[in-house]
Design a protein around this motif. Structure first.
Motif, PDB file in Angstrom:
ATOM      1  N   GLY A  99       0.807  -1.201   0.000  1.00 13.81           N
ATOM      2  CA  GLY A  99       0.000   0.000   0.000  1.00 13.81           C
ATOM      3  C   GLY A  99       0.844   1.256   0.000  1.00 13.81           C
ATOM      4  N   LEU A 100       2.062   1.154  -0.570  1.00 14.93           N
ATOM      5  CA  LEU A 100       3.008   2.259  -0.553  1.00 14.93           C
ATOM      6  C   LEU A 100       3.604   2.466  -1.945  1.00 14.93           C
ATOM      7  CD1 LEU A 100       4.863   1.423   2.788  1.00 14.93           C
ATOM      8  CD2 LEU A 100       3.284   3.326   2.395  1.00 14.93           C
ATOM      9  N   PRO A 101       4.190   3.643  -2.211  1.00 12.95           N
ATOM     10  CA  PRO A 101       4.797   3.901  -3.522  1.00 12.95           C
ATOM     11  C   PRO A 101       5.975   2.973  -3.806  1.00 12.95           C
ATOM     12  CG  PRO A 101       4.475   5.949  -2.298  1.00 12.95           C
ATOM     13  CD  PRO A 101       4.234   4.827  -1.330  1.00 12.95           C
ATOM     14  N   ASP A 102       6.447   3.029  -5.048  1.00 10.37           N
ATOM     15  CA  ASP A 102       7.566   2.210  -5.502  1.00 10.37           C
ATOM     16  C   ASP A 102       8.867   2.854  -5.029  1.00 10.37           C
ATOM     17  OD1 ASP A 102       9.170   0.407  -6.804  1.00 10.37           O
ATOM     18  OD2 ASP A 102       8.895   1.302  -8.792  1.00 10.37           O
ATOM     19  N   LEU A 103       9.280   2.495  -3.830  1.00 13.79           N
ATOM     20  CA  LEU A 103      10.480   3.094  -3.219  1.00 13.79           C
ATOM     21  C   LEU A 103      11.485   2.033  -2.788  1.00 13.79           C
ATOM     22  CD1 LEU A 103       8.736   5.831  -1.044  1.00 13.79           C
ATOM     23  CD2 LEU A 103      10.032   6.185  -3.158  1.00 13.79           C
ATOM     24  N   GLY A 104      11.498   0.912  -3.498  1.00  9.79           N
ATOM     25  CA  GLY A 104      12.467  -0.130  -3.211  1.00  9.79           C
ATOM     26  C   GLY A 104      12.122  -0.996  -2.017  1.00  9.79           C
TER      27      GLY A 104
END
Length: 266
Positions: free
Chosen positions: A61-66
């Motif tokens: 549920g979070l952005p694509d930040l690794g």
């Protein structure tokens, strides 16, 4: 994988190579779970892109930040391979470490049913290709990762994609220089992420002749073009990595608001 599974995988690898030819403009949508992959194949797509961004969004549920781990990716590839029979083009981010990690990543994904594996030259943890604040590793380090990936595959028809994010960091000339070097190192297909103008889009396949990918993202940095336009420019494949995710999110928001407001499905 048994002998039948190996033969099936090899057949899908060859099929995907035929789809990823310069000027063909094969269009794929991204999937972050098995249900989305099934929907894509039922809509008639000849292959499915396993999107790292979509897995991050759906899983965390979070952005694509690794944040996506190798085990997350392997799990979803395995689940997708169980329910669909078309080729899987897998976004493996940075390979989850150095050349030794890349070797392990490729071996496990190939056994799980991947038919193409994409590696990128961002530092770890990576960021979405259309976010600010990206950094890239050295060209020499990425070349070692590509060589490790090529050496690790058991079927020579497994496609190794090399992605560079250098456009946003050092400019298009450096990105093209890296793309050419990655091709020389053994990459089968190339992806220069986030060109910002139509002129840059057109220049990439001309400057480094090879099968190239174009990524179409609503709200992204690259101008949206049709499949036909991108095929005419020479692109082998066109990926809409997060389009199904965005549509699903919008539908869920509307339904949630409706049920909360009206207290009924009607």
């Amino acid at each position: 994988m048994n002998d039948d599974g190996n033969r099936k995988s090899e057949s899908l690898n060859k099929r995907l190579r035929k789809l990823f030819q310069p000027g063909k403009g094969t269009m794929l949508v991204g999937a972050g779970n098995a249900l989305t992959a099934r929907i894509a194949t039922q809509a008639g797509f000849e292959a499915v892109h396993v999107s790292g961004a979509a897995i991050s969004n759906f899983t965390y549920g979070l952005p694509d930040l690794g944040l996506t781990t190798f085990n997350d990716l392997l799990h979803h590839v395995t689940m997708m391979r169980d329910v669909i029979e078309v080729p899987l083009f897998v976004d493996a981010d940075t390979g989850y470490g150095g050349p030794l990690n890349v070797r392990r990543t490729v071996r496990h994904l190939e056994r799980a049913g991947a038919n193409a594996i994409m590696l990128e030259d961002q530092v770890t943890p990576k960021r979405c290709g259309h976010f600010e604040g990206k950094e890239v590793i050295s060209k020499a380090e990425m070349i070692q990762k590509i060589k490790a990936a090529v050496d690790a595959r058991t079927d020579d028809d497994l496609i190794i994609f090399a992605r560079t994010d250098a456009r946003a960091v050092h400019g298009l000339d450096d990105a093209l220089d890296r793309a050419a070097a990655y091709q020389e190192a053994g990459a089968d297909c190339l992806f220069v992420e986030a060109p910002t103008t139509l002129e840059e889009l057109a220049r990439i396949p001309r400057a480094v002749p090879a099968p190239h990918l174009a990524n179409m993202v609503h709200g992204g940095l690259t101008p949206i073009q049709t499949r036909e336009q991108l095929a005419e420019l020479g692109y082998a494949c066109v990926v809409c990595a997060n389009a199904l995710l965005q549509a699903a999110m919008k539908s869920m928001v509307l339904m949630a608001e409706h049920i909360r407001k009206h207290g009924t499905l009607e």
